[in-house]
Design a protein around this motif. Structure first.
Motif, mmCIF file in Angstrom:
data_model
loop_
_atom_site.group_PDB
_atom_site.id
_atom_site.type_symbol
_atom_site.label_atom_id
_atom_site.label_comp_id
_atom_site.label_asym_id
_atom_site.label_seq_id
_atom_site.Cartn_x
_atom_site.Cartn_y
_atom_site.Cartn_z
ATOM 1 N N ILE A 235 0.847 -1.200 0.000
ATOM 2 C CA ILE A 235 0.000 0.000 0.000
ATOM 3 C C ILE A 235 0.881 1.247 0.000
ATOM 4 C CG2 ILE A 235 -1.778 1.304 1.229
ATOM 5 C CD1 ILE A 235 -2.801 -1.360 0.234
ATOM 6 N N VAL A 236 0.634 2.138 -0.956
ATOM 7 C CA VAL A 236 1.250 3.464 -0.958
ATOM 8 C C VAL A 236 0.157 4.458 -0.574
ATOM 9 C CG1 VAL A 236 2.450 5.227 -2.289
ATOM 10 C CG2 VAL A 236 2.889 2.797 -2.750
ATOM 11 N N VAL A 237 0.278 5.056 0.606
ATOM 12 C CA VAL A 237 -0.770 5.936 1.119
ATOM 13 C C VAL A 237 -0.667 7.303 0.437
ATOM 14 C CG1 VAL A 237 -1.724 7.052 3.179
ATOM 15 C CG2 VAL A 237 -0.731 4.741 3.336
ATOM 16 N N PRO A 238 -1.747 7.762 -0.206
ATOM 17 C CA PRO A 238 -1.706 9.098 -0.815
ATOM 18 C C PRO A 238 -1.730 10.185 0.251
ATOM 19 C CG PRO A 238 -3.911 8.187 -0.977
ATOM 20 C CD PRO A 238 -3.043 7.101 -0.399
ATOM 21 N N GLY A 239 -1.403 11.421 -0.150
ATOM 22 C CA GLY A 239 -1.438 12.536 0.784
ATOM 23 C C GLY A 239 -2.865 12.884 1.180
ATOM 24 N N ASP A 240 -3.025 13.377 2.393
ATOM 25 C CA ASP A 240 -4.350 13.641 2.969
ATOM 26 C C ASP A 240 -4.891 14.990 2.485
ATOM 27 O OD1 ASP A 240 -6.535 14.188 4.708
ATOM 28 O OD2 ASP A 240 -5.684 12.827 6.191
ATOM 29 N N PRO A 241 -6.006 15.006 1.736
ATOM 30 C CA PRO A 241 -6.560 16.283 1.297
ATOM 31 C C PRO A 241 -7.054 17.147 2.454
ATOM 32 C CG PRO A 241 -8.043 14.480 0.748
ATOM 33 C CD PRO A 241 -6.778 13.859 1.219
#
Length: 443
Positions: A235-241
């Motif tokens: 899992i590559v966690v995207p940045g939090d909007p």
């Protein structure tokens, strides 16, 4: 209790590049679903705030092996669906409503007992919206009056699948029921009045679960087939909007700013704030759109300039429910009124965000009307609000960060007390804004 002071920015605005911290919603779920897979899940970009660490500790207490291998990189050796074990101690979720409610769903689907606790803020938040459907699946709950923590959950010997119609569009409610349904025979279905965040569905599919979604006839219907064998993932966690929103708004309201926020998750069920800000005249360009871990991601270039008031569509509330406090800050610097309605859910967040924002904005010299289901902020057309006030964050990280952003554009500094709560979701917040040119000091 930490006190942070934001000083009015002098000069030509903010400038520079930052990378958004890992998405909190995706971080929570990657740890939980990794615990239910058979084998080792590898996670990078995990948000290492206090909320997510609390989830990591809880998942470990339920039998998974959770190891931090480097900055933002973790491994989870799972026990499989149905394999969770009874924890020896209470699960302390700190300030995390998402962690508490989703883990209640996990426990409710297993024949184990666990007690959930949290900090003063979380202990005030009602859990009835998830305990009611989970009770229909056979789980038993014993908590404080009003369905509040501490609460003990005992799952049934065999969870029963249900077809549940939720009165609200809530990713937490939907996710809790789906997670309990993972260990139930047959199909569990959740119906909600409109789509809520779909991180749970997206990631469960990635792990190999049979999840279907359809929208029509005024409802969003999600179903899961129980008792799958989940496969471990990378899992590559995207940045939090939600975290990126603070630097975005700060750049928009400070003339001359030119800021790039990298690696921002742009899931349409999470990115509603950016649409509203563009409707207000905000200059936000998306660069390098791509997919990370099944989620759309991009870099946001944001430039300061004049904003105008607007109506935030109530139908989009679920896609930006955590961003209304910082939207209030943008509205305070806009020309004319910005109306935010249909957001009564904010009254049962970490604080009553409607009441706390209204009181704080008034203290800072901003004209605002409070409604039962929201607020209307009357902007001064770019004229700095007075500031010169002290704001109690009310144990709410988003309140704290929002008023610090306001302080950068005010005539006088804004002080925020109880600001240590920022560490629950965005430990690098102060450092990031300082790196862009803001003057923020901690006492």
């Amino acid at each position: 209790m930490a006190t942070i002071i934001a000083h009015p920015l002098t000069g030509s605005g903010l400038s520079g590049t930052i990378t958004a911290p890992g998405d909190k919603s995706v971080s929570h779920r990657s740890l939980m679903f990794g615990a239910l897979a058979v084998g080792q899940t590898r996670i990078s970009g995990l948000l290492e705030g206090e909320d997510v660490r609390a989830t990591a500790n809880a998942v470990a207490a339920l039998g998974a092996t959770v190891v931090r291998t480097g900055e933002g990189t973790w491994t989870v050796d799972g026990v499989g669906v149905g394999g969770l074990s009874e924890p020896e101690k209470a699960l302390d979720l700190g300030n995390s409503g998402t962690g508490a409610r989703l883990l209640m769903g996990l426990v409710a689907g297993h024949p184990i007992t666990a007690t959930f606790t949290g900090d003063a803020s979380l202990s005030k938040r009602p859990m009835n919206r998830v305990t009611e459907p989970l009770s229909r699946m056979g789980a038993v709950f014993h908590g404080r009056e009003g369905g509040r923590l501490p609460m003990t959950v005992t799952g049934p010997d065999l969870a029963m699948p249900i077809d549940y119609t939720s009165p609200v569009a809530s990713a937490q409610v939907k996710s809790a029921v789906l997670l309990a349904g993972l260990n139930a025979p047959g199909v569990t279905t959740v119906r909600e009045p409109k789509p809520s965040r779909d991180h749970t569905e997206n990631m469960l599919r990635q792990f190999g679960a049979d999840v279907t979604s359809r929208t029509g006839d005024g409802t969003n219907v999600v179903s899961i087939t129980g008792q799958p064998e989940l496969s471990p993932q990378t899992i590559v966690v995207p940045g939090d909007p939600s975290s990126a929103a603070f630097a975005v708004v700060a750049a928009l309201i400070l003339p001359g700013s030119d800021v790039t926020v990298c690696n921002v998750g742009l899931n349409p069920l999470r990115a509603g704030l950016f649409e509203v800000l563009r409707a207000m005249g905000g200059r936000i360009d998306v660069l390098g759109e791509r997919l990370e871990g099944g989620e759309p991601v991009g870099d946001l270039r944001v430039r300061g300039g004049a904003l105008k008031g607007t109506i935030a569509p109530p139908a989009n509330a679920a896609s930006m429910i955590d961003e209304y406090p910082v939207l209030c800050v943008a509205a305070a610097l806009a020309e004319g009124a910005t109306e935010m309605r249909g957001i009564e859910e904010l009254r049962v967040k970490e604080s009553d965000r409607i009441a706390v924002m209204v009181a704080g904005l008034r203290a800072a010299g901003v004209e605002v009307e409070e409604h039962d289901d929201g607020m209307t902020v009357h902007g001064a057309g770019g004229k700095p609000p007075a500031g010169g006030c002290s704001i109690d964050a009310s144990h709410d990280h988003r309140i704290a960060m929002s008023f610090l952003v306001l302080g950068l554009a005010a005539a006088q500094p804004v002080e925020v007390t109880g600001a240590e709560t920022i560490a629950t979701s965005y430990p690098a917040f102060t450092a990031h804004l300082q790196g862009l040119g803001a003057t923020i000091e901690t006492r």
